[in-house]
Design a protein around this motif. Structure first.
Motif, mmCIF file in Angstrom:
data_model
loop_
_atom_site.group_PDB
_atom_site.id
_atom_site.type_symbol
_atom_site.label_atom_id
_atom_site.label_comp_id
_atom_site.label_asym_id
_atom_site.label_seq_id
_atom_site.Cartn_x
_atom_site.Cartn_y
_atom_site.Cartn_z
ATOM 1 N N ALA A 51 -19.474 9.424 46.280
ATOM 2 C CA ALA A 51 -20.643 8.885 46.990
ATOM 3 C C ALA A 51 -21.928 9.486 46.411
ATOM 4 C CB ALA A 51 -20.537 9.172 48.485
ATOM 5 N N LEU A 52 -21.897 10.767 46.081
ATOM 6 C CA LEU A 52 -23.042 11.404 45.436
ATOM 7 C C LEU A 52 -23.293 10.776 44.063
ATOM 8 C CD1 LEU A 52 -25.187 13.644 45.553
ATOM 9 C CD2 LEU A 52 -23.484 15.171 44.546
ATOM 10 N N SER A 53 -22.222 10.509 43.326
ATOM 11 C CA SER A 53 -22.358 9.846 42.020
ATOM 12 C C SER A 53 -22.967 8.461 42.170
ATOM 13 C CB SER A 53 -21.002 9.725 41.340
ATOM 14 O OG SER A 53 -20.487 10.984 41.025
ATOM 15 N N ALA A 54 -22.555 7.729 43.197
ATOM 16 C CA ALA A 54 -23.114 6.395 43.428
ATOM 17 C C ALA A 54 -24.602 6.475 43.756
ATOM 18 C CB ALA A 54 -22.356 5.695 44.550
ATOM 19 N N ALA A 55 -24.984 7.458 44.565
ATOM 20 C CA ALA A 55 -26.398 7.623 44.907
ATOM 21 C C ALA A 55 -27.226 7.974 43.668
ATOM 22 C CB ALA A 55 -26.557 8.700 45.976
ATOM 23 N N ILE A 56 -26.693 8.856 42.827
ATOM 24 C CA ILE A 56 -27.392 9.226 41.596
ATOM 25 C C ILE A 56 -27.497 8.022 40.663
ATOM 26 C CG2 ILE A 56 -27.207 10.634 39.498
ATOM 27 C CD1 ILE A 56 -26.056 12.869 41.298
ATOM 28 N N LEU A 57 -26.403 7.244 40.565
ATOM 29 C CA LEU A 57 -26.433 6.050 39.715
ATOM 30 C C LEU A 57 -27.494 5.065 40.182
ATOM 31 C CD1 LEU A 57 -25.169 4.355 37.407
ATOM 32 C CD2 LEU A 57 -23.672 3.381 39.146
ATOM 33 N N LEU A 58 -27.580 4.846 41.491
ATOM 34 C CA LEU A 58 -28.598 3.921 42.013
ATOM 35 C C LEU A 58 -30.008 4.443 41.756
ATOM 36 C CD1 LEU A 58 -26.897 2.797 45.325
ATOM 37 C CD2 LEU A 58 -27.336 1.403 43.285
ATOM 38 N N PHE A 59 -30.203 5.748 41.883
ATOM 39 C CA PHE A 59 -31.507 6.340 41.594
ATOM 40 C C PHE A 59 -31.863 6.161 40.120
ATOM 41 C CE2 PHE A 59 -33.944 10.012 40.082
ATOM 42 C CZ PHE A 59 -35.121 9.819 40.804
ATOM 43 N N ILE A 60 -30.897 6.438 39.232
ATOM 44 C CA ILE A 60 -31.138 6.279 37.793
ATOM 45 C C ILE A 60 -31.394 4.813 37.452
ATOM 46 C CG2 ILE A 60 -30.066 6.516 35.508
ATOM 47 C CD1 ILE A 60 -30.975 9.175 36.726
ATOM 48 N N ALA A 61 -30.677 3.900 38.102
ATOM 49 C CA ALA A 61 -30.905 2.465 37.854
ATOM 50 C C ALA A 61 -32.308 2.068 38.287
ATOM 51 C CB ALA A 61 -29.864 1.630 38.584
ATOM 52 N N ALA A 62 -32.748 2.578 39.435
ATOM 53 C CA ALA A 62 -34.106 2.266 39.896
ATOM 54 C C ALA A 62 -35.142 2.836 38.936
ATOM 55 C CB ALA A 62 -34.314 2.819 41.305
ATOM 56 N N LEU A 63 -34.903 4.043 38.464
ATOM 57 C CA LEU A 63 -35.826 4.662 37.510
ATOM 58 C C LEU A 63 -35.801 3.921 36.170
ATOM 59 C CD1 LEU A 63 -37.741 7.084 37.215
ATOM 60 C CD2 LEU A 63 -35.802 8.388 36.348
ATOM 61 N N SER A 64 -34.610 3.531 35.734
ATOM 62 C CA SER A 64 -34.472 2.827 34.451
ATOM 63 C C SER A 64 -35.055 1.432 34.490
ATOM 64 C CB SER A 64 -32.999 2.727 34.061
ATOM 65 O OG SER A 64 -32.465 4.004 33.882
ATOM 66 N N SER A 65 -35.176 0.869 35.679
ATOM 67 C CA SER A 65 -35.701 -0.493 35.768
ATOM 68 C C SER A 65 -37.141 -0.591 35.270
ATOM 69 C CB SER A 65 -35.588 -1.017 37.198
ATOM 70 O OG SER A 65 -36.453 -0.305 38.045
ATOM 71 N N LEU A 66 -37.803 0.550 35.124
ATOM 72 C CA LEU A 66 -39.143 0.541 34.529
ATOM 73 C C LEU A 66 -39.090 0.110 33.069
ATOM 74 C CD1 LEU A 66 -40.474 3.888 36.035
ATOM 75 C CD2 LEU A 66 -41.021 1.564 36.790
ATOM 76 N N TRP A 67 -37.990 0.444 32.363
ATOM 77 C CA TRP A 67 -37.867 0.129 30.950
ATOM 78 C C TRP A 67 -36.804 -0.939 30.676
ATOM 79 C CZ3 TRP A 67 -37.900 5.173 32.805
ATOM 80 C CH2 TRP A 67 -39.073 5.866 32.583
ATOM 81 N N VAL A 68 -35.803 -0.994 31.547
ATOM 82 C CA VAL A 68 -34.690 -1.932 31.362
ATOM 83 C C VAL A 68 -34.720 -2.898 32.535
ATOM 84 C CG1 VAL A 68 -32.204 -2.155 31.067
ATOM 85 C CG2 VAL A 68 -33.368 -0.105 30.233
ATOM 86 N N PRO A 69 -35.174 -4.122 32.338
ATOM 87 C CA PRO A 69 -35.415 -5.033 33.456
ATOM 88 C C PRO A 69 -34.185 -5.341 34.326
ATOM 89 C CG PRO A 69 -36.135 -6.004 31.371
ATOM 90 C CD PRO A 69 -35.520 -4.698 31.056
ATOM 91 N N ASP A 70 -33.002 -5.424 33.751
ATOM 92 C CA ASP A 70 -31.826 -5.824 34.517
ATOM 93 C C ASP A 70 -30.980 -4.651 35.010
ATOM 94 O OD1 ASP A 70 -32.427 -8.494 34.233
ATOM 95 O OD2 ASP A 70 -31.325 -8.677 32.338
ATOM 96 N N ALA A 71 -31.510 -3.468 35.013
ATOM 97 C CA ALA A 71 -30.714 -2.289 35.376
ATOM 98 C C ALA A 71 -30.220 -2.354 36.820
ATOM 99 C CB ALA A 71 -31.528 -1.007 35.154
ATOM 100 N N ILE A 72 -31.076 -2.695 37.751
ATOM 101 C CA ILE A 72 -30.668 -2.715 39.162
ATOM 102 C C ILE A 72 -29.680 -3.851 39.454
ATOM 103 C CG2 ILE A 72 -31.473 -3.027 41.532
ATOM 104 C CD1 ILE A 72 -33.915 -1.390 40.802
ATOM 105 N N PRO A 73 -29.945 -5.098 39.028
ATOM 106 C CA PRO A 73 -28.963 -6.152 39.312
ATOM 107 C C PRO A 73 -27.588 -5.887 38.684
ATOM 108 C CG PRO A 73 -31.026 -7.129 38.603
ATOM 109 C CD PRO A 73 -31.157 -5.659 38.422
ATOM 110 N N PHE A 74 -27.559 -5.372 37.459
ATOM 111 C CA PHE A 74 -26.273 -5.092 36.810
ATOM 112 C C PHE A 74 -25.546 -3.972 37.533
ATOM 113 C CE2 PHE A 74 -27.534 -8.049 33.884
ATOM 114 C CZ PHE A 74 -26.826 -8.076 32.689
ATOM 115 N N THR A 75 -26.277 -2.955 37.969
ATOM 116 C CA THR A 75 -25.659 -1.840 38.674
ATOM 117 C C THR A 75 -25.107 -2.293 40.019
ATOM 118 O OG1 THR A 75 -27.156 -0.293 37.574
ATOM 119 C CG2 THR A 75 -26.058 0.483 39.555
#
Length: 186
Positions: A51-75
């Motif tokens: 669950a901690l890994s999932a939370a970190i992944l979602l945080f990284i996806a949100a942060l990455s969405s600044l540079w990678v447009p599809d990061a959140i939908p793919f995650t």
């Protein structure tokens, strides 16, 4: 001269890490299909960690969405597909109940398919990253290298284990409460 030695050590360390990937994938498959005793505390620790890994992944996806447009939908799609696979994994898991114990063995084909998805995405990511680097285009290298797809593939694994460990924990709790009720009636 010490700088050259340090640089050589870093290159060798990187090469060793890359060369150990096949061994780690084989070991992951072997460990993922072993028959194990179902212990509540182990399932709880694994559930909290994933669950901690999932939370970190979602945080990284949100942060990455600044540079990678599809990061959140793919995650999110990866987490959802992994959750469905986790339910399938729970349904296909072999359970063996003994006197006061419960053992389980995950389905080999499902573990193999998830391992192969990760391996294929890893190889594809290396190839696509190399191609994007060689092309030297004017676009975003991280997006061109397929970072969103890699995050989605990782999310499949995390979603699978999140649902799998939650279901395993629930199954262990139900067994323990049923045992308690039987002992109490006697």
């Amino acid at each position: 001269m010490p700088l050259v030695g340090l640089l050589l050590a870093l290159v060798l360390l990187f090469a060793l890490a890359v060369l150990s990937i096949p061994l780690s994938i084989v070991q992951r498959y072997r460990m993922g299909t072993m028959r194990r005793q179902a212990r509540g505390w182990v399932a709880t620790i694994n559930l909290v960690a994933i669950a901690l890994s999932a939370a970190i992944l979602l945080f990284i996806a949100a942060l990455s969405s600044l540079w990678v447009p599809d990061a959140i939908p793919f995650t999110l799609a990866g987490l959802a597909s992994g959750a469905v696979l986790g339910l399938l994994g729970l349904a296909l898991t072999r359970w063996t109940a003994g006197p006061g114990t419960l053992h389980y063995a995950p389905n080999r084909w499902l573990v193999l398919s998830i391992t192969l998805v990760v391996l294929a995405r890893l190889l594809y990511g290396f190839w696509r990253g190399w191609s994007a680097w060689q092309a030297g285009g004017e676009g975003n290298w991280l997006a061109e290298a397929g970072a969103a797809g890699s995050m989605g593939a990782g999310a499949v694994v995390i979603g699978y284990y999140l649902v799998y460990w939650a279901g395993l924990r629930l199954r262990i709790s139900r067994l323990r409460s049923a045992e308690y009720r039987v002992r109490r009636v006697e």
